[in-house]
Design a protein around this motif. Structure first.
Motif, short mmCIF file in Angstrom:
data_model
loop_
_atom_site.label_atom_id
_atom_site.label_comp_id
_atom_site.label_asym_id
_atom_site.label_seq_id
_atom_site.Cartn_x
_atom_site.Cartn_y
_atom_site.Cartn_z
N GLU A 248 -26.67 -12.55 19.75
CA GLU A 248 -26.78 -11.60 18.47
C GLU A 248 -26.39 -10.35 18.57
O GLU A 248 -25.14 -9.72 18.51
CB GLU A 248 -27.02 -11.86 17.31
N GLU A 249 -27.80 -9.87 19.55
CA GLU A 249 -27.90 -8.52 20.06
C GLU A 249 -26.45 -7.71 20.59
O GLU A 249 -25.53 -7.49 21.03
CB GLU A 249 -28.95 -8.13 19.71
N LEU A 250 -26.43 -8.99 21.77
CA LEU A 250 -25.74 -8.67 23.25
C LEU A 250 -24.36 -8.77 22.72
O LEU A 250 -23.44 -7.73 23.32
CB LEU A 250 -25.41 -9.60 24.62
N LYS A 251 -23.67 -9.88 22.09
CA LYS A 251 -22.58 -9.79 21.46
C LYS A 251 -22.06 -8.57 20.44
O LYS A 251 -20.75 -8.46 20.05
CB LYS A 251 -21.97 -11.05 20.41
N SER A 252 -22.96 -7.99 19.91
CA SER A 252 -22.91 -7.10 18.55
C SER A 252 -22.43 -5.13 19.52
O SER A 252 -21.97 -4.68 19.02
CB SER A 252 -24.24 -6.93 18.14
N ARG A 253 -22.98 -5.45 20.75
CA ARG A 253 -22.75 -4.47 21.45
C ARG A 253 -21.69 -4.53 22.73
O ARG A 253 -21.27 -3.84 23.19
CB ARG A 253 -23.69 -4.30 22.86
#
Length: 324
Positions: A248-253
């Motif tokens: 989730e955090e990687l996709k948001s970046r």
């Protein structure tokens, strides 16, 4: 000397049926059970195990399932995640083995129970020593504390981690980051050790970060990783929750999974197959953890195989969409 086969002949059943009656294990009709019990009585068949069974035939065992608050909440409020499935395995076994299950907090457990199942990473050496003082049978589930010489049922995280990291390396990945839970928990430590050993064996530099699932520091971890380490080829999470949060955090970046970064989890909770992309993971046989632990405790209650054992269940690699 009366033998098991003599009882079977008199009762006109198989030896397996006689064994099921004696062990109270598996379905036997009330009519057949009565016939077997009469044959046992008539022939005077009284091996140690049968004597114990006949003496306890009207008794139910009270079992204390002891865990910390976090695990107890997982058991009682979460459907089809980790500990709720472990607990279902315990409950299903107990129904056919005269075991009444009582959930107990680590700070208020009842020493009057006939036996104990101690579950999860919140189980400490101090607690185990206190429970041992009761002289009652106990089995630890999903936790291992060296040196105590008690019974354990755990998953083989080391072997699972080795398989996962080897799989990533076989696909040309070298920069593999491990995001793990508290290493005081045997399961997380076991997976961490497998990751470290495999990376070092291949001559690659290991890099790990600790994930606080309760306070959720994944955003901080990802920022720190990208700033100080750079983009990894893959992330290996010590459980599915860590792996999903990392995705989730990687996709948001702006990173694509798995085109930019592959991700592997551990546990195979229901969420693993519902996220996008679906999570590649190592499946822990959670139901079996519970049922095998309950079976082991039942054997101890019956006075069988008293020498402590450590039972370790292998995991299964489940390949989905989060890895190339």
């Amino acid at each position: 000397m009366t033998r098991l086969i003599d009882v079977a002949k008199l009762a006109k059943v198989s030896t397996a049926t006689v064994s099921r009656v004696i062990n109270n294990n598996g379905y036997v009709s009330a009519k057949v059970r009565e016939r077997v019990m009469k044959a046992i009585e008539e022939l005077g068949y009284q091996p140690a195990k049968a004597a114990r069974f006949l003496a306890k035939s009207g008794q139910n065992f009270d079992i204390g399932v002891v865990a910390d608050d976090w695990v107890l909440k997982s058991i009682t409020t979460v459907i089809d995640e980790f500990y709720s499935i472990v607990y279902k395995g315990i409950i299903d076994f107990s129904k056919n083995h005269r075991m009444n299950i009582h959930l107990l907090d680590v700070n208020s457990w009842d020493e009057n129970a006939d036996g104990f199942l101690l579950i999860g990473g919140g189980i400490t050496k101090e607690l185990v020593r206190e429970v041992k003082k009761t002289k009652k049978p106990l089995v630890l589930v999903d936790q291992y504390l060296p040196g105590l010489k008690v019974d354990y049922v755990v998953s083989d995280g080391y072997d699972g981690a080795v398989f996962a990291v080897d799989k990533l390396i076989s696909k040309g990945m070298k920069r593999i980051v491990h995001i793990h839970g508290p290493l005081s928990h045997f399961g997380f430590r076991d997976r961490y050790d497998g990751y470290m050993a495999t990376m070092e064996m291949h001559g690659f530099m290991p890099k790990s970060y600790e994930f606080d699932e309760i306070n959720d520091n994944m955003s901080t971890i990802v920022d720190m990783m990208l700033r100080s380490y750079g983009k990894p080829d893959a992330i290996f999470g010590s459980n599915d929750t860590a792996a999903i949060r990392a995705m989730e955090e990687l996709k948001s970046r702006g990173f694509r999974i798995p085109e930019d970064i592959s991700v592997i989890g551990f546990d195979d909770i229901m969420s693993a197959s519902l996220v996008s992309p679906k999570l590649t993971t190592l499946k822990i046989f959670k139901y079996d953890l519970g049922s095998i632990a309950a079976r082991r405790l039942f054997n101890l209650l019956m006075g069988e195989e008293k020498h402590p054992v450590k039972i370790s269940l292998f995991t299964q690699y489940i390949e989905r969409e989060s890895t190339i």
